[in-house]
Design a protein around this motif. Structure first.
Motif, mmCIF file in Angstrom:
data_model
loop_
_atom_site.group_PDB
_atom_site.id
_atom_site.type_symbol
_atom_site.label_atom_id
_atom_site.label_comp_id
_atom_site.label_asym_id
_atom_site.label_seq_id
_atom_site.Cartn_x
_atom_site.Cartn_y
_atom_site.Cartn_z
ATOM 1 N N TRP A 129 -61.526 52.897 -5.257
ATOM 2 C CA TRP A 129 -60.811 53.686 -6.265
ATOM 3 C C TRP A 129 -60.545 55.115 -5.804
ATOM 4 N N GLY A 130 -60.603 55.391 -4.510
ATOM 5 C CA GLY A 130 -60.361 56.739 -4.013
ATOM 6 C C GLY A 130 -61.512 57.691 -4.274
ATOM 7 N N ILE A 131 -62.693 57.161 -4.573
ATOM 8 C CA ILE A 131 -63.869 57.989 -4.859
ATOM 9 C C ILE A 131 -64.795 57.927 -3.650
ATOM 10 N N VAL A 185 -61.296 56.682 -14.568
ATOM 11 C CA VAL A 185 -60.873 55.745 -13.527
ATOM 12 C C VAL A 185 -60.329 54.449 -14.122
ATOM 13 N N LEU A 186 -61.089 53.833 -15.020
ATOM 14 C CA LEU A 186 -60.668 52.541 -15.582
ATOM 15 C C LEU A 186 -59.689 52.725 -16.739
ATOM 16 N N ASP A 187 -58.706 51.864 -16.813
ATOM 17 C CA ASP A 187 -57.676 51.932 -17.855
ATOM 18 C C ASP A 187 -58.151 51.201 -19.112
ATOM 19 N N LEU A 188 -59.208 51.717 -19.733
ATOM 20 C CA LEU A 188 -59.785 51.074 -20.914
ATOM 21 C C LEU A 188 -58.818 51.001 -22.090
ATOM 22 N N LEU A 197 -71.248 56.773 -14.796
ATOM 23 C CA LEU A 197 -70.607 55.665 -15.500
ATOM 24 C C LEU A 197 -69.613 56.198 -16.529
ATOM 25 N N GLY A 198 -69.965 57.286 -17.211
ATOM 26 C CA GLY A 198 -69.064 57.889 -18.195
ATOM 27 C C GLY A 198 -67.776 58.373 -17.557
ATOM 28 N N CYS A 199 -67.893 59.010 -16.398
ATOM 29 C CA CYS A 199 -66.707 59.491 -15.686
ATOM 30 C C CYS A 199 -65.856 58.306 -15.222
ATOM 31 N N LEU A 200 -66.512 57.268 -14.750
ATOM 32 C CA LEU A 200 -65.802 56.067 -14.308
ATOM 33 C C LEU A 200 -65.019 55.457 -15.464
ATOM 34 N N MET A 201 -65.649 55.368 -16.630
ATOM 35 C CA MET A 201 -65.005 54.761 -17.794
ATOM 36 C C MET A 201 -63.891 55.630 -18.362
#
Length: 149
Positions: A2-4, A17-20, A10-14
């Motif tokens: 993901w370019g990381i 990054v993720l299209d929730l 986990l909060g930053c990822l959610m």
């Protein structure tokens, strides 16, 4: 991935990054159903008309589906594979750099759709709509094939 290149919460990822808040696909529902322990809920998830009905009623998102089907507990690696990443948004610059050196005006199409619960807005459009005059946001200028005015 993901370019990381470093650790990420986990909060930053959610949230970054993720299209929730994107629209789930039939494939997503099929994958989520493999983790559903309630047979009745699994049947509902696999019903071909479920997504169409949920989209019409509430404009269902990936987050809505995960909250709706609480007995489906995909492990984090599976969840990361099931939910797409947020796509970069590209907008047209509507101002000349020579007119205002520290300001860029953007031309943005507001993504909207209707469901039974009312008018819905796309993720970035909703964020942009909430900005007030003088608010600043981070952006990156990616040179294209055209020279700026």
């Amino acid at each position: 991935a993901w370019g990381i290149d470093a650790e990420i919460s986990l909060g930053c990822l959610m949230s970054n990054v993720l299209d929730l808040f994107g629209k789930p696909t039939v494939h997503f529902m099929q994958e989520l159903a493999t983790f559903e322990t309630n047979e009745r809920e699994r049947t509902a998830m696999l019903d071909p008309s479920f997504l169409k009905k949920a989209s019409k009623e509430s404009g269902i998102t990936f987050a809505d589906a995960l909250l709706r089907f609480k007995d489906a507990h995909p492990p984090l690696p599976a969840l990361l594979a099931m939910i797409p990443v947020i796509k970069p948004r590209a907008y047209s610059i509507a101002s000349a750099p020579s007119a205002a050196l520290e300001t860029i005006e953007l031309c943005v199409l507001i993504d909207t759709w209707w469901c039974d619960q009312g008018k819905k807005y796309g993720l970035t459009c909703d964020m942009l709509r909430s900005l007030g005059k003088g608010d600043r946001i981070w952006c990156r200028i990616k040179p294209g094939s055209m020279e700026p005015p």
